[in-house]
Design an enzyme around this catalytic site. Structure first.
Site, PDB file in Angstrom:
ATOM      1  N   SER A 110      51.220  46.117  30.860  1.00  0.00           N
ATOM      2  CA  SER A 110      51.135  45.240  32.032  1.00  0.00           C
ATOM      3  C   SER A 110      50.480  43.960  31.554  1.00  0.00           C
ATOM      4  O   SER A 110      49.842  43.945  30.491  1.00  0.00           O
ATOM      5  CB  SER A 110      50.251  45.922  33.084  1.00  0.00           C
ATOM      6  OG  SER A 110      49.785  44.985  34.035  1.00  0.00           O
ATOM      7  N   TYR A 131      42.205  49.821  36.601  1.00  0.00           N
ATOM      8  CA  TYR A 131      43.597  49.638  36.138  1.00  0.00           C
ATOM      9  C   TYR A 131      43.614  48.790  34.869  1.00  0.00           C
ATOM     10  O   TYR A 131      44.311  49.126  33.904  1.00  0.00           O
ATOM     11  CB  TYR A 131      44.419  48.966  37.233  1.00  0.00           C
ATOM     12  CG  TYR A 131      45.877  48.769  36.860  1.00  0.00           C
ATOM     13  CD1 TYR A 131      46.774  49.833  36.892  1.00  0.00           C
ATOM     14  CD2 TYR A 131      46.371  47.510  36.500  1.00  0.00           C
ATOM     15  CE1 TYR A 131      48.123  49.655  36.571  1.00  0.00           C
ATOM     16  CE2 TYR A 131      47.712  47.328  36.183  1.00  0.00           C
ATOM     17  CZ  TYR A 131      48.579  48.400  36.214  1.00  0.00           C
ATOM     18  OH  TYR A 131      49.914  48.221  35.887  1.00  0.00           O
TER      19      TYR A 131
HETATM   20  N1  LIG Z   1      55.045  46.813  39.658  1.00  0.00           N
HETATM   21  C1  LIG Z   1      54.364  45.950  38.931  1.00  0.00           C
HETATM   22  O1  LIG Z   1      54.056  44.845  39.387  1.00  0.00           O
HETATM   23  C2  LIG Z   1      53.971  46.312  37.512  1.00  0.00           C
HETATM   24  C3  LIG Z   1      53.500  45.275  36.691  1.00  0.00           C
HETATM   25  C4  LIG Z   1      53.138  45.581  35.381  1.00  0.00           C
HETATM   26  C5  LIG Z   1      53.240  46.871  34.917  1.00  0.00           C
HETATM   27  N2  LIG Z   1      53.691  47.860  35.738  1.00  0.00           N
HETATM   28  C6  LIG Z   1      53.778  49.208  35.190  1.00  0.00           C
HETATM   29  O2  LIG Z   1      55.114  49.662  35.273  1.00  0.00           O
HETATM   30  C7  LIG Z   1      55.116  51.081  35.221  1.00  0.00           C
HETATM   31  C8  LIG Z   1      56.103  51.605  36.242  1.00  0.00           C
HETATM   32  O3  LIG Z   1      55.621  51.316  37.535  1.00  0.00           O
HETATM   33  P1  LIG Z   1      56.535  50.694  38.693  1.00  0.00           P
HETATM   34  O4  LIG Z   1      55.957  49.374  39.054  1.00  0.00           O
HETATM   35  O5  LIG Z   1      57.953  50.799  38.352  1.00  0.00           O
HETATM   36  O6  LIG Z   1      56.124  51.673  39.911  1.00  0.00           O
HETATM   37  P2  LIG Z   1      56.928  52.866  40.597  1.00  0.00           P
HETATM   38  O7  LIG Z   1      55.950  53.575  41.451  1.00  0.00           O
HETATM   39  O8  LIG Z   1      58.167  52.346  41.258  1.00  0.00           O
HETATM   40  O9  LIG Z   1      57.358  53.779  39.378  1.00  0.00           O
HETATM   41  C9  LIG Z   1      56.455  54.702  38.786  1.00  0.00           C
HETATM   42  C10 LIG Z   1      57.044  56.089  38.872  1.00  0.00           C
HETATM   43  O10 LIG Z   1      56.115  56.990  38.261  1.00  0.00           O
HETATM   44  C11 LIG Z   1      56.025  58.154  39.077  1.00  0.00           C
HETATM   45  N3  LIG Z   1      54.701  58.753  38.883  1.00  0.00           N
HETATM   46  C12 LIG Z   1      53.503  58.287  39.316  1.00  0.00           C
HETATM   47  N4  LIG Z   1      52.534  59.132  38.944  1.00  0.00           N
HETATM   48  C13 LIG Z   1      53.121  60.146  38.266  1.00  0.00           C
HETATM   49  C14 LIG Z   1      52.639  61.327  37.652  1.00  0.00           C
HETATM   50  N5  LIG Z   1      51.330  61.637  37.683  1.00  0.00           N
HETATM   51  N6  LIG Z   1      53.521  62.140  37.023  1.00  0.00           N
HETATM   52  C15 LIG Z   1      54.848  61.846  37.000  1.00  0.00           C
HETATM   53  N7  LIG Z   1      55.365  60.739  37.591  1.00  0.00           N
HETATM   54  C16 LIG Z   1      54.507  59.906  38.216  1.00  0.00           C
HETATM   55  C17 LIG Z   1      56.207  57.657  40.513  1.00  0.00           C
HETATM   56  O11 LIG Z   1      56.644  58.696  41.367  1.00  0.00           O
HETATM   57  C18 LIG Z   1      57.262  56.564  40.312  1.00  0.00           C
HETATM   58  O12 LIG Z   1      58.567  57.068  40.461  1.00  0.00           O
HETATM   59  C19 LIG Z   1      53.666  51.532  35.403  1.00  0.00           C
HETATM   60  O13 LIG Z   1      53.132  51.916  34.154  1.00  0.00           O
HETATM   61  C20 LIG Z   1      52.980  50.274  35.911  1.00  0.00           C
HETATM   62  O14 LIG Z   1      51.614  50.255  35.567  1.00  0.00           O
HETATM   63  C21 LIG Z   1      54.081  47.606  37.017  1.00  0.00           C
END
Ligand SMILES: NC(=O)c1ccc[n+]([C@@H]2O[C@H](COP(=O)([O-])OP(=O)(O)OC[C@H]3O[C@@H](n4cnc5c(N)ncnc54)[C@H](O)[C@@H]3O)[C@@H](O)[C@H]2O)c1
Length: 270
Positions: free
Chosen positions: A143, A156
């Site tokens: 991130s 975080y």
């Molecule tokens: N959305 C943002 O703005 C953003 C920015 C930078 C980084 N990220 C990173 O991107 C990655 C994906 O997140 P996203 O934004 O697509 O969110 P999201 O919630 O859409 O996707 C994450 C998925 O992980 C699953 N999940 C959560 N906890 C879990 C667990 N304990 N075991 C198994 N599955 C689990 C959720 O059900 C979900 O489907 C994460 O690592 C997040 O930190 C997101």
């Protein structure tokens, strides 16, 4: 498109947001994908949407047994493993040091670190033997919070900094067999939620942010979708396109790192 033809990938959190965008693109590039996903509904949708190219398992990345079960399901269905993508994560909605009670800080720390850091470690442990055999790759989702403050609260931000350490240490330990790298995206609309310990399990990232507020802080001045971040994953996963990178973090953050000390909207009128 066939940049990942016959490659087999295991990804965590592939049910929505960035993970789902990676699944869709990797399948369109010829890969077959195993998914470990906590939500049973999202798992069911994956199985329905990709009956041939995806094997999806419901489970929790905090459990080694669940990671192992998903790796084994991938191996049984597709015969090998070329890439592990640690991606499942939760956010803290910016819960600050002084704005969070000590008790919640303690419990929130445990839950978020377990998902964001232990989840990557256990997933890598379950996948590594097959990756050593195939001379494959690991990719972690970081991130902007892996590099800069303000994209979350201290918990975080610390988890994403910790994952940088995992990239470097695992790249060191698994060389020369396995390349270990990461992609660090900026904000996007997804289903990203917070921990139960902070009462944030139903709060989504876009509940507290608008597309415009994200666009405004990014020097590239657009609001990215999950699909916009997937290109670097394809490149890092590809044997042809990445023979040389290991221990590298790609800042896919729409230029956040070059904001400098001048507010971008006051910058040059290009
Ligand atoms: N959305 C943002 O703005 C953003 C920015 C930078 C980084 N990220 C990173 O991107 C990655 C994906 O997140 P996203 O934004 O697509 O969110 P999201 O919630 O859409 O996707 C994450 C998925 O992980 C699953 N999940 C959560 N906890 C879990 C667990 N304990 N075991 C198994 N599955 C689990 C959720 O059900 C979900 O489907 C994460 O690592 C997040 O930190 C997101």
């Amino acid at each position: 498109m066939s940049r990942l033809k016959d490659q087999v990938v295991f990804i965590t959190g592939g049910g929505s947001g960035l993970g789902l965008a990676i699944v869709e693109r990797f399948v369109s590039e010829g890969a077959r994908v195993g998914v470990l996903e906590r939500s049973a509904d999202k798992t069911a949708r994956l199985i329905e949407g990709f009956p041939d190219a995806v094997v999806a398992v419901t489970g929790d990345v905090r459990s080694y047994e669940d990671n192992e079960r998903a790796v084994n399901a991938t191996l049984e269905r597709f015969g090998k493993l070329d890439v592990f993508i640690g991606n499942a994560g939760i956010w803290d909605h910016g819960a600050s040091l002084l704005g969070t009670s000590p008790k919640r800080l303690d419990a929130g720390y445990s839950e978020i670190f377990d998902v964001n850091v232990k989840g990557y470690l256990l997933g890598a442990r379950a996948a590594a033997p097959a990756l050593v055999q195939s001379q494959g790759a690991i990719i972690f989702t970081l991130s902007n919070s892996a590099f800069y403050p303000g994209g979350g609260g201290p918990i975080y931000t610390a988890t994403k900094h910790a994952a940088v350490g995992l990239v470097r240490q695992l790249a060191y330990e698994l060389a020369p067999k396995v390349r270990v790298n990461a992609v660090a995206p900026s904000g996007m609309a997804s289903d990203l939620r917070g921990p139960v310990a902070l009462g944030q399990e139903n709060a989504r990232i876009m509940d507290s942010r608008s597309p415009e507020s994200i666009r405004a802080i990014l020097p590239l001045q657009f609001f990215p979708s999950p699909e916009d971040f997937v290109g670097p994953y394809v490149m890092l996963a590809s044997r042809a396109d990445n023979r040389t990178l290991s221990g590298v973090m790609i800042n896919a953050d729409c230029g956040l790192g070059i904001r400098g000390i001048r507010y971008v909207a006051g910058g040059l009128d290009l």
